[in-house]
Design a protein around this motif. Structure first.
Motif, PDB file in Angstrom:
ATOM      1  N   TYR A 259      -0.696 -10.034  -9.741  1.00 38.19           N
ATOM      2  CA  TYR A 259      -1.989 -11.640 -11.086  1.00 38.19           C
ATOM      3  C   TYR A 259      -3.008 -10.542 -11.021  1.00 38.19           C
ATOM      4  O   TYR A 259      -4.168 -11.524 -12.777  1.00 38.19           O
ATOM      5  CB  TYR A 259      -1.440 -12.378  -9.762  1.00 38.19           C
ATOM      6  N   PRO A 268      -6.229 -16.352 -17.857  1.00 39.07           N
ATOM      7  CA  PRO A 268      -5.909 -17.383 -17.833  1.00 39.07           C
ATOM      8  C   PRO A 268      -6.454 -18.314 -17.609  1.00 39.07           C
ATOM      9  O   PRO A 268      -7.672 -17.979 -16.181  1.00 39.07           O
ATOM     10  CB  PRO A 268      -4.677 -17.714 -17.283  1.00 39.07           C
ATOM     11  N   ASP A 270      -6.605 -22.205 -16.070  1.00 35.85           N
ATOM     12  CA  ASP A 270      -6.539 -22.950 -15.480  1.00 35.85           C
ATOM     13  C   ASP A 270      -5.160 -22.662 -15.457  1.00 35.85           C
ATOM     14  O   ASP A 270      -4.523 -23.123 -14.888  1.00 35.85           O
ATOM     15  CB  ASP A 270      -5.986 -24.368 -16.588  1.00 35.85           C
ATOM     16  N   LYS A 271      -4.448 -21.733 -14.425  1.00 31.50           N
ATOM     17  CA  LYS A 271      -3.521 -21.604 -13.693  1.00 31.50           C
ATOM     18  C   LYS A 271      -3.725 -21.293 -12.623  1.00 31.50           C
ATOM     19  O   LYS A 271      -4.930 -20.123 -12.242  1.00 31.50           O
ATOM     20  CB  LYS A 271      -2.704 -19.866 -15.082  1.00 31.50           C
ATOM     21  N   ILE A 273      -2.046 -20.016  -8.661  1.00 34.21           N
ATOM     22  CA  ILE A 273      -0.980 -19.267  -8.069  1.00 34.21           C
ATOM     23  C   ILE A 273      -1.584 -19.318  -6.097  1.00 34.21           C
ATOM     24  O   ILE A 273      -2.497 -19.603  -5.832  1.00 34.21           O
ATOM     25  CB  ILE A 273      -1.454 -17.828  -8.106  1.00 34.21           C
ATOM     26  N   ASP A 285      -4.364 -22.602  -2.899  1.00 28.57           N
ATOM     27  CA  ASP A 285      -4.236 -22.125  -4.632  1.00 28.57           C
ATOM     28  C   ASP A 285      -5.637 -20.834  -5.121  1.00 28.57           C
ATOM     29  O   ASP A 285      -6.743 -21.681  -4.905  1.00 28.57           O
ATOM     30  CB  ASP A 285      -4.574 -23.236  -5.499  1.00 28.57           C
ATOM     31  N   LEU A 287      -7.371 -19.595  -8.155  1.00 25.79           N
ATOM     32  CA  LEU A 287      -7.405 -19.278 -10.377  1.00 25.79           C
ATOM     33  C   LEU A 287      -7.180 -18.455 -10.137  1.00 25.79           C
ATOM     34  O   LEU A 287      -8.318 -17.633 -10.387  1.00 25.79           O
ATOM     35  CB  LEU A 287      -8.204 -20.476 -10.642  1.00 25.79           C
ATOM     36  N   LEU A 288      -6.363 -18.114 -11.050  1.00 31.27           N
ATOM     37  CA  LEU A 288      -5.677 -16.242 -11.546  1.00 31.27           C
ATOM     38  C   LEU A 288      -7.945 -15.515 -12.471  1.00 31.27           C
ATOM     39  O   LEU A 288      -8.281 -14.845 -12.036  1.00 31.27           O
ATOM     40  CB  LEU A 288      -5.577 -16.236 -12.960  1.00 31.27           C
ATOM     41  N   ARG A 289      -8.474 -16.922 -13.220  1.00 28.69           N
ATOM     42  CA  ARG A 289      -9.562 -16.337 -13.570  1.00 28.69           C
ATOM     43  C   ARG A 289     -10.538 -15.953 -12.094  1.00 28.69           C
ATOM     44  O   ARG A 289     -10.928 -15.182 -12.963  1.00 28.69           O
ATOM     45  CB  ARG A 289     -10.222 -17.673 -15.001  1.00 28.69           C
TER      46      ARG A 289
END
Length: 569
Positions: A259, A268, A270-271, A273, A285, A287-289
């Protein structure tokens, strides 16, 4: 066993060890036969800190390669990298022997001899001597000085130096596995051999090998190595930063590769993981950003260090082909884009595809194997490694053994010699017989014995490969000793002289006293049996007097010792 030559490479990194084996083809290309990578501990920034952990990891990789190829590795070439490897320049000169005829090869050899006499510091050793240029009369730079006119020939050499202790520890780790280290190369010099094209070396390029603990930088220009350096920082620094986000260490590497991104704005916004914790409640969780932001910060530091080293080399403006990224950490998503933005030059990610055979491309098509393949190429130029190849013994033909029951199939005639005890005594265990087809059969299978046809060839056996008897038993392939079975009926037994023509006495092979055990029949004299109840088997002995028992026992002993038949009392 027979000896076969391969080239073996051992690339010891900070997080993994790669063992590669290849063989040079007639066309000069390297055929990579096997590549194995195993995780390693006990290495810090290329320096061995725990030789026991390192030897264990190398042993696992070597054992897997040996199992794949059926060989035993006894010699290998190794690579080394770390901040203990450095380059240093030295300039020297000689006077031309005959200025009127110009510079000759004799003058060039004299200059090389002077460079070979240069001594390294006491705690370092010289790994490579690379001539940078030649000057004639300190004014004219030439690529090949032979034939030039002048009185003085000078040159600058690039010396690759390495501390002795890391090399000694690497050699010690291999010796624990009974592997002789034929040579050791700097990873910064080995890696470009597997990823650079000749025109890139000529026009100028920088190779950046991104490892876990070390980043190697090599600058090529005019087909000559101009500069090498090892930066003691790699992808492990990125992993430590990701750990600060509360990610368990066992998930860091997979999370980064799957990721992660080296450019935050390309991730992204708002994605999310989910990262598993020790329990389901501890899962969180991310955030990927945010993950990309952490990765970009540390990756930018590495890129800036690389850019500064390229500038220090003095060839930053001469690299027509920019930067070539390789190594295991070069697989990070968008890392090439980050280097492109920081260095403002062309960047590509390379896999080892230079100098190897086409069929090896898929096996070695991984940036993490670039250094190992480069060591293979450099090692093959010096000489192959001697390995021992194990040749599997030829498989013997399966033997046909009867597991029990009457005769099988077409061979139910019951013919053929059987084994009996010495001097006609019935055999308790019959020895296996061999049919004409060369298969071994148990005594209870009365298949026809081997017959010799005219000319010395055996007649074919009439029995099928697998046939069932009347009791449902079948012949089966058997590779061990013949199965022991009770003797057959009296009418199927053969006379004592049946096997004498074949070199046996009484049907029993000579020298094999216990192959056929003799059944001892106890006969009681009529005088003793009168008026006594009839007993069977061993119970009769309980009705004998002590003297009679002693005589019977003595006769048993004599029969065992002298192989005599058991007589009635």
């Amino acid at each position: 066993m027979e000896t076969k030559n391969y080239t073996v490479a051992v690339d010891l990194g900070s997080s993994s060890v790669v063992v590669a084996v290849g063989e040079t083809r007639d066309d000069g290309r390297m055929h990579v036969a096997a590549v194995v990578s195993k995780p390693v501990e006990g290495v810090n920034a290329g320096r061995i800190d725990n030789i026991e952990l390192v030897s264990r990891a190398i042993r696992e990789a070597v054992s897997e390669v040996e199992a794949q190829l059926g060989i035993r590795i006894t010699e290998a070439y190794a690579g080394i990298s770390g901040d203990f490897v450095r380059c240093a320049r030295h300039t020297d000169h000689v006077y031309v022997f005959d200025p009127e005829t110009g510079v000759s090869q004799r003058d060039v050899d004299a200059l090389f001899d002077r460079m070979r006499n240069v001594q390294a510091p006491d705690d370092e050793t010289i790994m490579e001597r690379i001539p940078q240029n030649y000057m004639v009369d300190d004014s004219q730079e030439v690529k090949n000085p032979v034939g030039s006119f002048g009185k003085k020939l000078s040159s600058t050499f690039n010396f690759i130096l390495c501390h002795k202790t890391p090399i000694q520890r690497l050699d010690m780790a291999l010796k624990r596995l009974s592997i002789k280290m034929l040579g050791v190369f700097s990873d910064a010099l080995a890696t470009p051999e597997a990823v650079l094209l000749p025109e890139e070396k000529e026009e100028g390029v920088a190779v950046v090998d991104l490892g876990a603990g070390v980043t190697d930088v090599t600058v090529y220009y005019r087909n000559v190595v101009r500069y090498t350096v090892s930066i003691p920082m790699g992808a492990s620094a990125i992993n430590r930063d990701i750990r600060t986000m509360g990610v368990p260490e066992k998930h860091v590497e997979s999370l980064k590769r799957r990721y992660g991104s080296a450019v935050a704005e390309l991730a992204p916004e708002d994605k999310l993981i989910r990262v598993n914790g020790r329990t389901a409640r501890e899962a969180k969780d991310i955030l990927l950003r945010n993950l990309a932001t952490v990765i970009e910060a540390r990756a930018t530091d590495i890129a800036e260090f690389v850019q500064q080293e390229i500038k220090d080399s003095g060839y930053a403006s001469k690299l027509a082909y920019g930067i070539v990224l390789t190594g295991g950490s070069a697989q990070l998503k968008d890392l090439d884009e980050l280097f492109r933005r920081v260095t403002e030059t062309d960047v590509r990610v390379a896999v080892p595809d230079v100098g190897i055979a086409e069929e090896s491309g898929e096996l070695a098509a991984n940036p993490a194997y670039a250094t190992a393949v480069g060591i293979l190429l450099k090692g093959a130029a010096q000489g192959a490694c001697a390995v021992v190849e194990f040749v599997a013994p030829a498989a013997s033909a399966p033997r046909h053994v009867r597991t029990g029951g009457p005769a099988c199939g077409a061979c139910a005639s019951g013919s053929g010699p059987t084994s009996s005890g010495r001097f006609g005594a019935p055999s308790r265990f019959r020895t296996a017989r061999r049919s004409a087809c060369g298969t071994t059969r148990s005594p209870t299978c009365s298949c026809a014995p081997a017959r010799t046809a005219p000319g010395g060839s055996a007649a074919p056996c009439a029995a099928p490969a697998r046939s069932s008897g009347t009791d449902g038993s079948a012949c089966r392939p058997h590779s061990g000793p013949a199965a022991r079975a009770p003797a057959g009926t009296p009418e199927n037994r053969t006379p004592p002289t049946a096997g004498r023509a074949a070199g046996t006495r009484g049907g029993t092979p000579r020298g094999d006293r216990f192959a056929a055990q003799t059944r001892l029949e106890l006969h009681i004299p009529e005088s003793i049996r009168q008026g006594e109840p009839k007993f069977h088997g061993r119970r009769r002995r309980g009705n004998l007097t002590p003297g009679e028992r002693s005589r019977i026992t003595q006769q048993r002993i004599e029969q065992r010792l002298h192989n005599l038949p058991f007589n009635d009392l």
